[in-house]
Scaffold this motif. Structure first.
Motif, PDB file in Angstrom:
ATOM      1  N   LEU A 154      -1.416 -10.549  -3.168  1.00 46.23           N
ATOM      2  CA  LEU A 154      -2.613 -10.234  -2.367  1.00 46.23           C
ATOM      3  C   LEU A 154      -3.698 -11.309  -2.479  1.00 46.23           C
ATOM      4  CD1 LEU A 154      -2.847  -6.366  -2.914  1.00 46.23           C
ATOM      5  CD2 LEU A 154      -2.243  -7.563  -0.810  1.00 46.23           C
TER       6      LEU A 154
ATOM      7  N   MET B  28     -16.241 -10.197 -10.775  1.00 43.90           N
ATOM      8  CA  MET B  28     -15.787  -8.947 -10.156  1.00 43.90           C
ATOM      9  C   MET B  28     -16.606  -7.768 -10.677  1.00 43.90           C
ATOM     10  SD  MET B  28     -11.657  -9.198 -10.275  1.00 43.90           S
ATOM     11  CE  MET B  28     -10.812 -10.739 -10.056  1.00 43.90           C
TER      12      MET B  28
ATOM     13  N   TYR C  58     -11.878 -13.359  -4.905  1.00 47.04           N
ATOM     14  CA  TYR C  58     -10.928 -14.390  -4.455  1.00 47.04           C
ATOM     15  C   TYR C  58     -11.318 -15.749  -5.029  1.00 47.04           C
ATOM     16  CZ  TYR C  58      -9.065 -10.875  -1.385  1.00 47.04           C
ATOM     17  OH  TYR C  58      -8.485  -9.725  -0.927  1.00 47.04           O
TER      18      TYR C  58
ATOM     19  N   LEU D 117       0.831  -1.206   0.000  1.00 46.06           N
ATOM     20  CA  LEU D 117       0.000   0.000   0.000  1.00 46.06           C
ATOM     21  C   LEU D 117       0.864   1.254   0.000  1.00 46.06           C
ATOM     22  CD1 LEU D 117      -2.736  -0.917   2.645  1.00 46.06           C
ATOM     23  CD2 LEU D 117      -2.667  -1.413   0.226  1.00 46.06           C
TER      24      LEU D 117
ATOM     25  N   LEU E  78      -7.310  -1.102  -2.295  1.00 47.22           N
ATOM     26  CA  LEU E  78      -5.884  -1.332  -2.552  1.00 47.22           C
ATOM     27  C   LEU E  78      -5.417  -2.705  -2.103  1.00 47.22           C
ATOM     28  CD1 LEU E  78      -4.414   2.155  -1.561  1.00 47.22           C
ATOM     29  CD2 LEU E  78      -4.715   1.241  -3.854  1.00 47.22           C
ATOM     30  N   THR E  79      -6.198  -3.369  -1.265  1.00 43.83           N
ATOM     31  CA  THR E  79      -5.783  -4.710  -0.837  1.00 43.83           C
ATOM     32  C   THR E  79      -6.524  -5.805  -1.609  1.00 43.83           C
ATOM     33  OG1 THR E  79      -7.345  -4.528   1.000  1.00 43.83           O
ATOM     34  CG2 THR E  79      -5.052  -4.078   1.494  1.00 43.83           C
ATOM     35  N   LEU E  80      -7.336  -5.419  -2.576  1.00 45.45           N
ATOM     36  CA  LEU E  80      -7.980  -6.441  -3.414  1.00 45.45           C
ATOM     37  C   LEU E  80      -6.949  -7.016  -4.389  1.00 45.45           C
ATOM     38  CD1 LEU E  80     -11.418  -4.725  -4.134  1.00 45.45           C
ATOM     39  CD2 LEU E  80     -11.000  -6.735  -2.710  1.00 45.45           C
ATOM     40  N   PRO E  81      -7.073  -8.302  -4.698  1.00 45.56           N
ATOM     41  CA  PRO E  81      -6.005  -8.951  -5.466  1.00 45.56           C
ATOM     42  C   PRO E  81      -6.138  -8.764  -6.977  1.00 45.56           C
ATOM     43  CG  PRO E  81      -7.630 -10.562  -4.816  1.00 45.56           C
ATOM     44  CD  PRO E  81      -8.106  -9.254  -4.279  1.00 45.56           C
ATOM     45  N   LEU E  82      -6.103  -7.550  -7.425  1.00 48.04           N
ATOM     46  CA  LEU E  82      -6.091  -7.316  -8.864  1.00 48.04           C
ATOM     47  C   LEU E  82      -5.328  -6.028  -9.128  1.00 48.04           C
ATOM     48  CD1 LEU E  82      -9.576  -6.054 -10.156  1.00 48.04           C
ATOM     49  CD2 LEU E  82      -8.820  -5.893  -7.814  1.00 48.04           C
ATOM     50  N   PRO E  83      -4.731  -5.907 -10.338  1.00 52.59           N
ATOM     51  CA  PRO E  83      -3.997  -4.680 -10.645  1.00 52.59           C
ATOM     52  C   PRO E  83      -4.899  -3.459 -10.477  1.00 52.59           C
ATOM     53  CG  PRO E  83      -3.589  -6.340 -12.314  1.00 52.59           C
ATOM     54  CD  PRO E  83      -4.679  -6.878 -11.439  1.00 52.59           C
ATOM     55  N   ARG E  84      -4.307  -2.392  -9.983  1.00 56.09           N
ATOM     56  CA  ARG E  84      -5.132  -1.213  -9.660  1.00 56.09           C
ATOM     57  C   ARG E  84      -5.798  -0.620 -10.885  1.00 56.09           C
ATOM     58  NH1 ARG E  84      -0.613  -0.407  -5.175  1.00 56.09           N
ATOM     59  NH2 ARG E  84      -1.577  -1.940  -3.842  1.00 56.09           N
ATOM     60  N   TRP E  85      -5.153  -0.700 -12.037  1.00 53.76           N
ATOM     61  CA  TRP E  85      -5.777  -0.148 -13.240  1.00 53.76           C
ATOM     62  C   TRP E  85      -7.046  -0.942 -13.569  1.00 53.76           C
ATOM     63  CZ3 TRP E  85      -6.747  -3.050 -17.530  1.00 53.76           C
ATOM     64  CH2 TRP E  85      -6.011  -4.225 -17.697  1.00 53.76           C
TER      65      TRP E  85
ATOM     66  N   LEU F 224     -12.902  -1.353 -13.720  1.00 52.14           N
ATOM     67  CA  LEU F 224     -14.166  -1.947 -13.265  1.00 52.14           C
ATOM     68  C   LEU F 224     -15.118  -0.862 -12.775  1.00 52.14           C
ATOM     69  CD1 LEU F 224     -12.984  -5.103 -11.257  1.00 52.14           C
ATOM     70  CD2 LEU F 224     -14.236  -5.083 -13.411  1.00 52.14           C
TER      71      LEU F 224
ATOM     72  N   TYR G 273      -8.999  -2.369 -11.352  1.00 44.08           N
ATOM     73  CA  TYR G 273     -10.042  -1.939 -10.400  1.00 44.08           C
ATOM     74  C   TYR G 273     -10.664  -0.626 -10.875  1.00 44.08           C
ATOM     75  CZ  TYR G 273     -12.321  -0.640  -6.053  1.00 44.08           C
ATOM     76  OH  TYR G 273     -13.254  -0.273  -5.122  1.00 44.08           O
TER      77      TYR G 273
ATOM     78  N   ALA H 283     -16.261 -12.413  -4.786  1.00 42.82           N
ATOM     79  CA  ALA H 283     -16.070 -12.262  -6.232  1.00 42.82           C
ATOM     80  C   ALA H 283     -14.603 -12.038  -6.601  1.00 42.82           C
ATOM     81  CB  ALA H 283     -16.914 -11.089  -6.735  1.00 42.82           C
TER      82      ALA H 283
ATOM     83  N   TYR I 255       2.273  -7.184  -6.490  1.00 39.72           N
ATOM     84  CA  TYR I 255       1.258  -7.051  -5.429  1.00 39.72           C
ATOM     85  C   TYR I 255      -0.040  -7.801  -5.728  1.00 39.72           C
ATOM     86  CZ  TYR I 255      -1.089  -3.491  -8.274  1.00 39.72           C
ATOM     87  OH  TYR I 255      -1.748  -2.845  -9.268  1.00 39.72           O
ATOM     88  N   ALA I 256      -0.490  -7.768  -6.976  1.00 41.06           N
ATOM     89  CA  ALA I 256      -1.790  -8.377  -7.283  1.00 41.06           C
ATOM     90  C   ALA I 256      -1.754  -9.894  -7.056  1.00 41.06           C
ATOM     91  CB  ALA I 256      -2.204  -8.056  -8.711  1.00 41.06           C
TER      92      ALA I 256
END
Lengths: 302, 221
Positions: free
Chosen positions: A76, B4, A105, A53, B90-97, B102, B99, A103, A72-73
């Motif tokens: 996480l 998602m 995980y 973060l 920010l802690t979800l497991p996908l690239p921020r772009w 989406l 998110y 949705a 990170y992705a």
């Protein structure tokens, strides 16, 4: 030994007010690792660095064998995280938040989520904003556990909760670890609580790691000695002298780390004698470690 | 990824459903209201002018509706994340772009409802109206323009509201600095119309906000 989390010379800085200068942290895989420190010591900042973060100024972070924050992705996906403050949307119901999280995980365990909803007695139709503090904490633990991560990162998850809720949460965590062999990295002010559940412990103060050690080694190695006839200079002892105070004519109190019984010979070689060796619990040891560190400004390797 | 998107879409629907429903009703009603006069059987040259005036008087409602929908839907898209300091996102497991994509996609999906309402309202209004000779209806063109305006408004406000309070402060500071410079320039009697130039660059074709200006006519010559 493999490590679920490893940082090497990690540096982070926020303006001139706070800095983590060079953090070396190693969290063994499969351990329950307690992360202790006073308010403002840098625990939450360290956790945010570990989760990607925040961007470090320099140094290396490896989580579950992968570099953070570069991957990170992917990392996480395997981490369940419970932050210090409730961070979920207050306008969503418990059921909606569970569905939202599920949705994202792929390894989401619906059966475990359902079981935890029942065990924690959560009302699925209730808005998150209307839950009590304890219920919010339980829901966040539920979300972290049901995603079936290999690593749980918990930032003061039981802070401010009543003993019953704390016990519910800790028993759910312990059950999860024993079932899945996961690693738990848990920061808390509640030293006695960590003492019960953790097998490793680290203490941080002012952005610096004071000590990192197996729990039993820290507890067994931290003692208060009553010493008589000690000289002013004690050379380079095999133990860590944390604090040294005179005790109203009865000699001196020494708080030492890394103590072993055969070290009495070293003290006696100085012309001093040990009148008593007093065990310290983790909280006392924690306080003395902080005092010693602040007095000397150096890290203690146990 | 579909799961998602569904989750994000549901969350955003929950946050912005009032805006979307009201926008859809308004989008359906505006074209119908604008051609009310055209349904009268006694038409002549004067009725043509009257009809054009009536249609034109409702014209400004389209860009206003588009801007309001874009603004409110964009704010709703980020409001919950801002309240939670983006920790959950920010802690979800996908690239921020992904998110962000989406969230953007979900917002656009919700905005298709008012756009469809404008299309249906415009088509219905056109069918119900008896147009005087020389006038033509442009329901598809009007809807496409409305859709473009909604997209531009949503994109601009989505980008702004995605930022932190610091970003918003920088934008407001830049605007304030511009106005201040203009005041100083005017005080020094220099012929340098900064705001006018900015207006031309932004609002006249091919400026990015040009879609909001000009005549919005469902019926025209």
């Amino acid at each position: 030994m493999t490590y679920a989390i490893e940082t090497e010379q990690l540096r982070y800085r926020v303006g001139k007010a706070f800095e983590i200068p060079a953090l070396d942290l190693r969290v063994p895989t499969g351990s329950i690792y307690g992360f202790l420190g006073p308010n403002g010591s840098g625990k939450t900042t360290t956790i945010r660095l570990i989760l990607g973060l925040l961007q470090p100024v320099s140094g290396r972070i490896t989580v579950l064998g992968r570099p953070m924050p570069a991957q990170y992705a992917r990392i996480l996906r395997h981490i369940g995280y419970v932050p210090e403050q409730p961070h979920l949307d207050a306008t969503m119901t418990v059921r909606e938040l569970i569905d939202f999280q599920a949705a994202f995980y792929p390894r989401w365990d619906r059966a475990r989520a359902t079981e935890l909803v029942e065990r924690f007695e959560l009302d699925e139709a209730r808005l998150f904003g209307r839950l009590s503090k304890g219920q919010k904490a339980k829901l966040m633990i539920l979300l972290a556990l049901a995603q079936c991560g290999e690593l749980l990162v918990l930032d003061e998850p039981t802070d401010g909760l009543d003993p019953v809720v704390r016990r519910d949460i800790l028993s759910a965590l312990i059950a999860y670890v024993s079932e899945r062999g996961a690693t738990i990295f848990i920061s808390s002010h509640l030293v006695h609580e960590l003492e019960r559940v953790c097998d490793w412990v680290a203490v941080m103060d002012n952005g610096r790691l004071i000590t990192e050690s197996p729990m039993d080694k820290l507890k067994n190695g931290t003692k208060r000695l009553v010493v008589a006839g000690a000289p002013a200079e004690i050379g380079n002892p095999p133990f860590q002298l944390l604090t040294r105070e005179s005790s109203n004519g009865a000699g001196e109190y020494w708080v030492v780390g890394n103590w072993e019984p055969d070290m009495t010979t070293y003290v006696e070689s100085l012309g001093a004698s040990i009148r008593d060796v007093i065990d310290l619990d983790l909280e006392e040891g924690f306080v003395e470690l902080l005092r010693g560190f602040r007095a000397k400004g150096r890290a203690v390797r146990v | 990824m579909r799961g998602m998107f569904r989750a994000v879409l549901y969350a955003q629907w929950k946050w912005s459903r009032l805006v979307v429903v009201l926008g859809t009703v308004a989008g359906f009603a505006i074209p119908l209201l604008s051609v009310q006069g055209a349904a009268r059987p006694d038409r002549g040259a004067l009725q043509t002018q009257e009809l054009l005036r009536a249609v034109q008087s409702w014209g400004s409602a389209y860009p206003l509706l588009a801007a309001a929908l874009g603004l409110l839907t964009a704010i709703a898209a980020w409001a919950a994340d801002h309240r939670g300091r983006h920790i959950h996102a920010l802690t979800l497991p996908l690239p921020r772009w992904q998110y962000v994509a989406l969230r953007f996609g979900a917002g656009l999906a919700l905005l298709t409802a008012p756009i469809a309402a404008v299309l249906i309202g415009a088509l219905l209004g056109t069918v119900m109206a008896t147009l005087p000779p020389g006038l033509q209806a442009y329901p598809i063109a009007l809807t496409l323009r409305f859709a473009l305006a909604v997209f531009v408004a949503f994109a601009v406000f989505f980008a702004v509201s995605a930022g932190t309070a610091r970003t918003a402060g920088i934008i407001l500071g830049a605007i304030a600095a511009l106005v201040l410079v203009q005041v100083i320039v005017s005080g020094a009697n220099l012929e340098w119309d900064l705001l006018g130039t900015l207006q031309v660059v932004l609002l006249q074709g091919p400026g990015p906000l040009a879609v909001f200006t000009g005549r919005w006519m469902l019926i025209d010559v």
